[in-house]
Motif scaffolding. Sequence first.
Motif, PDB file in Angstrom:
ATOM      1  N   ARG A 102     119.814  -0.919  12.483  1.00 47.04           N
ATOM      2  CA  ARG A 102     118.317  -1.042  12.843  1.00 47.04           C
ATOM      3  C   ARG A 102     118.342  -2.652  13.124  1.00 47.04           C
ATOM      4  NH1 ARG A 102     113.436   2.207  11.721  1.00 47.04           N
ATOM      5  NH2 ARG A 102     112.666   0.226  12.907  1.00 47.04           N
ATOM      6  N   MET A 159     117.292   1.858  21.440  1.00 42.22           N
ATOM      7  CA  MET A 159     117.056   0.520  20.339  1.00 42.22           C
ATOM      8  C   MET A 159     116.190  -0.872  20.842  1.00 42.22           C
ATOM      9  SD  MET A 159     119.124   0.946  16.945  1.00 42.22           S
ATOM     10  CE  MET A 159     120.682   1.455  18.080  1.00 42.22           C
ATOM     11  N   ALA A 160     115.343  -1.163  20.898  1.00 43.71           N
ATOM     12  CA  ALA A 160     115.157  -2.700  21.367  1.00 43.71           C
ATOM     13  C   ALA A 160     114.703  -3.709  20.668  1.00 43.71           C
ATOM     14  CB  ALA A 160     113.580  -2.503  21.771  1.00 43.71           C
ATOM     15  N   MET A 161     116.535  -3.896  20.291  1.00 44.45           N
ATOM     16  CA  MET A 161     115.907  -5.143  18.990  1.00 44.45           C
ATOM     17  C   MET A 161     115.385  -6.530  20.087  1.00 44.45           C
ATOM     18  SD  MET A 161     118.421  -4.207  17.106  1.00 44.45           S
ATOM     19  CE  MET A 161     119.696  -3.593  16.533  1.00 44.45           C
ATOM     20  N   GLU A 162     114.790  -7.142  19.404  1.00 46.62           N
ATOM     21  CA  GLU A 162     113.647  -8.390  19.598  1.00 46.62           C
ATOM     22  C   GLU A 162     114.067  -9.208  18.035  1.00 46.62           C
ATOM     23  OE1 GLU A 162     110.753  -7.826  22.671  1.00 46.62           O
ATOM     24  OE2 GLU A 162     110.494  -6.107  21.163  1.00 46.62           O
ATOM     25  N   ASP A 219     109.753  -1.135  13.143  1.00 47.13           N
ATOM     26  CA  ASP A 219     108.849  -0.125  13.257  1.00 47.13           C
ATOM     27  C   ASP A 219     107.746  -0.250  12.925  1.00 47.13           C
ATOM     28  OD1 ASP A 219     110.467   1.046  11.468  1.00 47.13           O
ATOM     29  OD2 ASP A 219     110.319   2.806  12.380  1.00 47.13           O
ATOM     30  N   GLN A 260     120.400  -6.627  13.515  1.00 43.47           N
ATOM     31  CA  GLN A 260     121.397  -7.381  14.398  1.00 43.47           C
ATOM     32  C   GLN A 260     121.758  -8.475  13.200  1.00 43.47           C
ATOM     33  OE1 GLN A 260     120.835  -6.836  17.981  1.00 43.47           O
ATOM     34  NE2 GLN A 260     123.043  -8.676  18.503  1.00 43.47           N
ATOM     35  N   ASP A 310     115.230  -3.637  15.359  1.00 40.50           N
ATOM     36  CA  ASP A 310     114.585  -2.695  16.286  1.00 40.50           C
ATOM     37  C   ASP A 310     113.014  -2.426  14.898  1.00 40.50           C
ATOM     38  OD1 ASP A 310     113.730  -0.546  17.611  1.00 40.50           O
ATOM     39  OD2 ASP A 310     115.058   0.575  16.738  1.00 40.50           O
TER      40      ASP A 310
END
Length: 177
Positions: free
Chosen positions: A34, A1-4, A73, A36, A71
């Motif tokens: 998903r 997962m790419a937490m940004e 989408d 944070q 994350d």
Amino acid sequence: MAMEWYAIQTYSGSEQSVKKAIENMVRENNIADRVQEIIVPTEDVIELSKKSKNKVTERSLYPGYVFIKVDLDTVLWHKIQSLSRVSRFIGESKKPTPLSDADIGNILEKMTNRAAPKPKIYYEKGEVVRIIEGPFANFTATVEEYDVQHRKLKLNVSIFGRNTLIEILYSQVEKII
């Protein structure tokens, strides 16, 4: 997962309600893994009253914005954007763009190292104000000094053609618009 980190533009004054709506959506859809963190950076503001009682309240540092570490989408993006009082995600070419590490670092720094409470109304040196209370009521004056700690202004008032420096409480003046 790419937490940004992303910035969400909201209706001004609706930042906290948007944060709560996102938290409810996350809970209802069981997607806590998903999302944070959701933040609304605030600062303390002193509201002054005529009875010399200070009331410290919170004001948004970035009115109209909520920041979220997620994350993201397309489906989640559209779900958040369809919430009440959400305008859009900030980004290029109508797509959400993650915040840079430097930008979110500055925002988080301001949140953790909160400054001392500021007065809700700020006076600039050289600004013209009207005195509304005391022996100089209805006089106009120029701000010479602004003492936040003692809640006083040093004003330059013209009395009988001579400039006189006086010290007065914030609650005894009003801005001239």
